[in-house]
Write a protein that holds these residues in place. Structure first.
Motif, PDB file in Angstrom:
ATOM      1  N   PRO A   7       0.794  -1.229   0.000  1.00 41.67           N
ATOM      2  CA  PRO A   7       0.000   0.000   0.000  1.00 41.67           C
ATOM      3  C   PRO A   7       0.828   1.281   0.000  1.00 41.67           C
ATOM      4  O   PRO A   7       0.368   2.314  -0.460  1.00 41.67           O
ATOM      5  N   GLU A   8       2.052   1.214   0.468  1.00 42.11           N
ATOM      6  CA  GLU A   8       2.896   2.414   0.511  1.00 42.11           C
ATOM      7  C   GLU A   8       3.829   2.493  -0.694  1.00 42.11           C
ATOM      8  O   GLU A   8       4.625   3.395  -0.802  1.00 42.11           O
ATOM      9  N   GLY A   9       3.757   1.523  -1.581  1.00 41.30           N
ATOM     10  CA  GLY A   9       4.696   1.461  -2.699  1.00 41.30           C
ATOM     11  C   GLY A   9       4.239   2.260  -3.907  1.00 41.30           C
ATOM     12  O   GLY A   9       3.288   3.035  -3.868  1.00 41.30           O
ATOM     13  N   ASP A  10       4.920   2.056  -5.027  1.00 43.08           N
ATOM     14  CA  ASP A  10       4.636   2.783  -6.261  1.00 43.08           C
ATOM     15  C   ASP A  10       3.292   2.388  -6.861  1.00 43.08           C
ATOM     16  O   ASP A  10       2.663   3.186  -7.560  1.00 43.08           O
TER      17      ASP A  10
END
Length: 92
Positions: free
Chosen positions: A77-80
């Motif tokens: 969820p915090e990625g690209d």
């Protein structure tokens, strides 16, 4: 009667047991039970619970992967990947 030596008594009891039953105790492969401090017992139980839950999660993932039309993708969820769905607009 005269007292029977312990070794002879043990052999006599064993022979008697052989005469009355064919049941045998299984061989002892592990050390006999021992008392543990409560802290050590709790630590072992927590470790076993974590290992069990990890095994259950792996089994569930394996069963899901075996089902048709299910793809196992990595969720970050915090990625690209999450950024490509967002569109930034200026309201001016």
């Amino acid at each position: 009667g005269s007292p029977i030596p312990p070794e002879e008594r043990r052999l006599r009891d064993k022979k008697h047991l052989d005469d009355i039953t064919a049941a045998r105790l299984p061989p002892l492969h592990h050390s006999p039970a021992k008392l543990l401090p409560i802290e050590e017992s709790i630590a072992i139980q927590i470790q076993q619970k974590e290992a069990y839950e990890e095994m259950q999660a792996k089994l569930a993932a394996q069963k899901l992967a075996e089902r048709p039309n299910i793809k196992m993708l990595r969720f970050e969820p915090e990625g690209d990947a999450s950024m490509q769905y967002r569109e930034v607009r200026d309201e001016d």
